[in-house]
Design a protein around this motif. Structure first.
Motif, mmCIF file in Angstrom:
data_model
loop_
_atom_site.group_PDB
_atom_site.id
_atom_site.type_symbol
_atom_site.label_atom_id
_atom_site.label_comp_id
_atom_site.label_asym_id
_atom_site.label_seq_id
_atom_site.Cartn_x
_atom_site.Cartn_y
_atom_site.Cartn_z
ATOM 1 N N LYS A 1 0.771 -1.687 0.379
ATOM 2 C CA LYS A 1 -0.066 -0.058 -0.190
ATOM 3 C C LYS A 1 0.705 1.353 -0.056
ATOM 4 C CE LYS A 1 -4.342 2.372 2.644
ATOM 5 N NZ LYS A 1 -4.594 2.389 3.642
ATOM 6 N N SER A 2 2.516 1.104 0.456
ATOM 7 C CA SER A 2 3.296 2.336 0.689
ATOM 8 C C SER A 2 3.876 2.297 -0.227
ATOM 9 C CB SER A 2 3.747 2.239 2.174
ATOM 10 O OG SER A 2 4.693 0.868 1.598
ATOM 11 N N ARG A 3 4.137 1.011 -1.223
ATOM 12 C CA ARG A 3 4.544 2.061 -2.630
ATOM 13 C C ARG A 3 4.119 2.909 -3.836
ATOM 14 N NH1 ARG A 3 1.808 -2.709 -5.206
ATOM 15 N NH2 ARG A 3 0.876 -2.013 -7.228
ATOM 16 N N THR A 4 5.708 3.979 -4.521
ATOM 17 C CA THR A 4 5.064 4.991 -4.526
ATOM 18 C C THR A 4 3.543 4.686 -5.430
ATOM 19 O OG1 THR A 4 6.022 6.791 -6.639
ATOM 20 C CG2 THR A 4 6.516 4.271 -6.453
ATOM 21 N N PRO B 1 -15.281 -1.386 -1.791
ATOM 22 C CA PRO B 1 -15.417 -2.665 -0.680
ATOM 23 C C PRO B 1 -16.535 -3.722 -1.987
ATOM 24 C CG PRO B 1 -16.282 -0.794 0.563
ATOM 25 C CD PRO B 1 -15.960 -0.311 -0.630
ATOM 26 N N PRO B 2 -17.059 -4.758 -1.474
ATOM 27 C CA PRO B 2 -17.731 -5.630 -2.419
ATOM 28 C C PRO B 2 -19.028 -5.268 -2.521
ATOM 29 C CG PRO B 2 -16.350 -6.553 -1.500
ATOM 30 C CD PRO B 2 -15.739 -5.750 -0.565
ATOM 31 N N TYR B 3 -19.590 -4.589 -1.597
ATOM 32 C CA TYR B 3 -21.452 -4.482 -1.987
ATOM 33 C C TYR B 3 -21.566 -3.858 -2.321
ATOM 34 C CZ TYR B 3 -19.642 -1.113 2.327
ATOM 35 O OH TYR B 3 -19.607 -0.078 2.234
ATOM 36 N N CYS B 4 -20.521 -2.711 -2.728
ATOM 37 C CA CYS B 4 -20.479 -1.228 -3.977
ATOM 38 C C CYS B 4 -20.305 -1.808 -5.044
ATOM 39 C CB CYS B 4 -20.675 -0.082 -3.217
ATOM 40 S SG CYS B 4 -19.500 0.464 -2.772
ATOM 41 N N SER B 5 -19.447 -3.260 -5.272
ATOM 42 C CA SER B 5 -18.654 -3.430 -6.583
ATOM 43 C C SER B 5 -19.222 -2.798 -7.451
ATOM 44 C CB SER B 5 -18.316 -4.848 -6.671
ATOM 45 O OG SER B 5 -17.427 -4.888 -7.732
ATOM 46 N N GLY B 6 -18.628 -2.015 -9.006
ATOM 47 C CA GLY B 6 -19.290 -2.077 -10.068
ATOM 48 C C GLY B 6 -19.032 -3.270 -10.908
ATOM 49 N N MET B 7 -17.571 -3.907 -10.605
ATOM 50 C CA MET B 7 -16.178 -4.673 -11.833
ATOM 51 C C MET B 7 -17.496 -5.881 -11.063
ATOM 52 S SD MET B 7 -14.479 -2.597 -13.431
ATOM 53 C CE MET B 7 -13.894 -0.934 -12.974
ATOM 54 N N VAL B 8 -18.366 -6.910 -10.099
ATOM 55 C CA VAL B 8 -18.106 -7.537 -10.469
ATOM 56 C C VAL B 8 -18.193 -8.557 -11.335
ATOM 57 C CG1 VAL B 8 -20.394 -7.347 -10.015
ATOM 58 C CG2 VAL B 8 -19.390 -9.345 -9.027
ATOM 59 N N ALA B 9 -18.681 -8.357 -12.973
ATOM 60 C CA ALA B 9 -19.210 -9.034 -14.217
ATOM 61 C C ALA B 9 -18.619 -8.266 -15.081
ATOM 62 C CB ALA B 9 -20.263 -8.727 -14.497
ATOM 63 N N ASP C 1 -6.470 -13.641 0.462
ATOM 64 C CA ASP C 1 -7.518 -13.539 0.047
ATOM 65 C C ASP C 1 -8.482 -12.712 0.173
ATOM 66 O OD1 ASP C 1 -7.994 -16.403 -0.276
ATOM 67 O OD2 ASP C 1 -8.388 -17.087 1.439
ATOM 68 N N SER C 2 -7.323 -11.763 0.355
ATOM 69 C CA SER C 2 -8.191 -9.850 -0.109
ATOM 70 C C SER C 2 -8.076 -9.219 -0.910
ATOM 71 C CB SER C 2 -7.211 -8.860 0.959
ATOM 72 O OG SER C 2 -5.412 -8.960 0.016
ATOM 73 N N ASP D 1 -14.935 -6.692 3.022
ATOM 74 C CA ASP D 1 -14.907 -5.202 3.819
ATOM 75 C C ASP D 1 -14.107 -4.884 4.347
ATOM 76 O OD1 ASP D 1 -17.354 -6.031 1.774
ATOM 77 O OD2 ASP D 1 -18.431 -6.703 3.644
ATOM 78 N N ALA D 2 -13.185 -5.665 4.306
ATOM 79 C CA ALA D 2 -11.725 -4.944 4.959
ATOM 80 C C ALA D 2 -10.990 -3.463 4.825
ATOM 81 C CB ALA D 2 -10.523 -6.378 5.888
ATOM 82 N N ASP D 3 -10.577 -3.226 5.575
ATOM 83 C CA ASP D 3 -9.427 -1.812 4.752
ATOM 84 C C ASP D 3 -8.602 -1.997 4.025
ATOM 85 O OD1 ASP D 3 -11.942 0.047 6.503
ATOM 86 O OD2 ASP D 3 -9.991 0.396 8.133
ATOM 87 N N ILE D 4 -8.427 -1.499 3.122
ATOM 88 C CA ILE D 4 -7.563 -1.728 2.648
ATOM 89 C C ILE D 4 -5.599 -1.987 2.916
ATOM 90 C CG2 ILE D 4 -5.836 -1.541 0.611
ATOM 91 C CD1 ILE D 4 -8.499 0.292 -0.886
ATOM 92 N N GLU D 5 -5.127 -3.056 3.420
ATOM 93 C CA GLU D 5 -3.953 -3.241 3.942
ATOM 94 C C GLU D 5 -3.058 -2.694 2.563
ATOM 95 O OE1 GLU D 5 -3.429 -2.878 7.263
ATOM 96 O OE2 GLU D 5 -5.296 -3.088 7.632
ATOM 97 N N ARG D 6 -3.455 -2.922 1.798
ATOM 98 C CA ARG D 6 -2.250 -3.159 0.501
ATOM 99 C C ARG D 6 -2.420 -3.461 -0.716
ATOM 100 N NH1 ARG D 6 2.236 -7.708 2.226
ATOM 101 N NH2 ARG D 6 1.548 -6.967 4.091
ATOM 102 N N TRP D 7 -2.112 -2.365 -1.737
ATOM 103 C CA TRP D 7 -3.016 -2.997 -2.869
ATOM 104 C C TRP D 7 -1.813 -4.149 -4.047
ATOM 105 C CZ3 TRP D 7 -5.932 0.658 -4.204
ATOM 106 C CH2 TRP D 7 -6.044 1.641 -3.231
#
Length: 248
Positions: free
Chosen positions: A19-22, A63-71, A83-84, A101-107
């Motif tokens: 998450k911290s990379r440029t 978060p997955p509950y408001c994903s627009g990319m699911v399909a 599994d993140s 739904d967990a906060d983003i820890e890393r990209w």
């Protein structure tokens, strides 16, 4: 972990997304308000960038509950080691979307097949600034050209002052008089500078949402214009604008 088909990224690398990379050079897309259409614009940018023949990495931060990319992917490639993130493939675009739904820890680690642009769909940022790195620079703000829409757009532009920006407005390029009369200084300056791009409103796409099918040609063409604008590195025009306030 399910091994991603067609992706040569080593499993150890796949687990080390940082998450911290440029984030320099990333094209980021944020919605100015709910229902603006940020996912459609992000996908249009990614598909247009992939026309260069170089693989594109598209990350959906919502978060997955408001994903627009699911399909939006034509093939699912499985989750990363913790599994993140869930990965899919769409032509030359690799899509990573959040699996929890967990906060983003890393990209997510970039796939080896992607040597072109990285596009991040931030979605609606309200209340979620703490999930994002301090140096994440938003480059495209998405809105609908309505009176409430431009008010919220002006507010978000104020939070993103001094950043390279373009605005994607979903709908006709001819705005009603009530809308143009209510333009704030930041959005007006971007419009005057030719950095507001009209993205056609497609009724079928509005009905089905994003799928693995190609985007309508006019929508994809607007994505190509945004690719060119975000590549210029031009900062947000300033015209007697107040200084930036705290955004957290």
């Amino acid at each position: 972990m399910a091994t991603a088909r067609g992706d040569g990224t080593r499993e150890s690398e796949r687990a080390r997304g940082d998450k911290s990379r440029t984030l320099t050079g990333w094209v980021t897309v944020a919605a100015a308000h709910a229902g603006a259409g940020a996912s459609t614009v992000a996908l249009a940018i990614a598909d247009a960038a992939a026309d260069t023949g170089r693989g594109v990495h598209l990350i959906e931060a919502a978060p997955p509950y408001c994903s627009g990319m699911v399909a939006a992917a034509s093939a699912e490639l499985g989750c990363n080691a913790d599994d993140s993130w869930r990965r899919g493939q769409r032509g030359d675009v690799v899509i990573d979307r959040r699996a929890t739904d967990a906060d983003i820890e890393r990209w997510p680690a970039p796939p080896r097949s992607c040597h072109g642009a990285t596009v991040v769909d931030l979605g609606l940022l309200d209340g979620r600034w703490n999930e994002l790195p301090d140096d994440l620079r938003c480059t495209v703000v998405v809105c609908r050209p309505t009176v409430p829409g431009i008010r919220l757009t002006e507010h978000l532009l104020g939070l993103l002052a001094e950043q390279p920006l373009a605005v994607a407005a979903i709908g006709s390029s001819r705005w009603p008089g009530e809308v143009t009369a209510g333009l704030g200084p930041r959005l007006r300056a971007l419009r005057d500078a030719g950095r507001v791009v009209a993205v056609p409103l497609d009724r079928h796409l509005g009905l089905t949402g994003l799928t693995a099918d190609p985007l309508p040609k006019a929508v994809r063409a607007a994505g190509g214009v945004l690719v060119e604008l975000t590549a210029t590195g031009t900062t947000q025009p300033t015209a007697a604008m107040p200084s930036r306030g705290a955004h957290r």
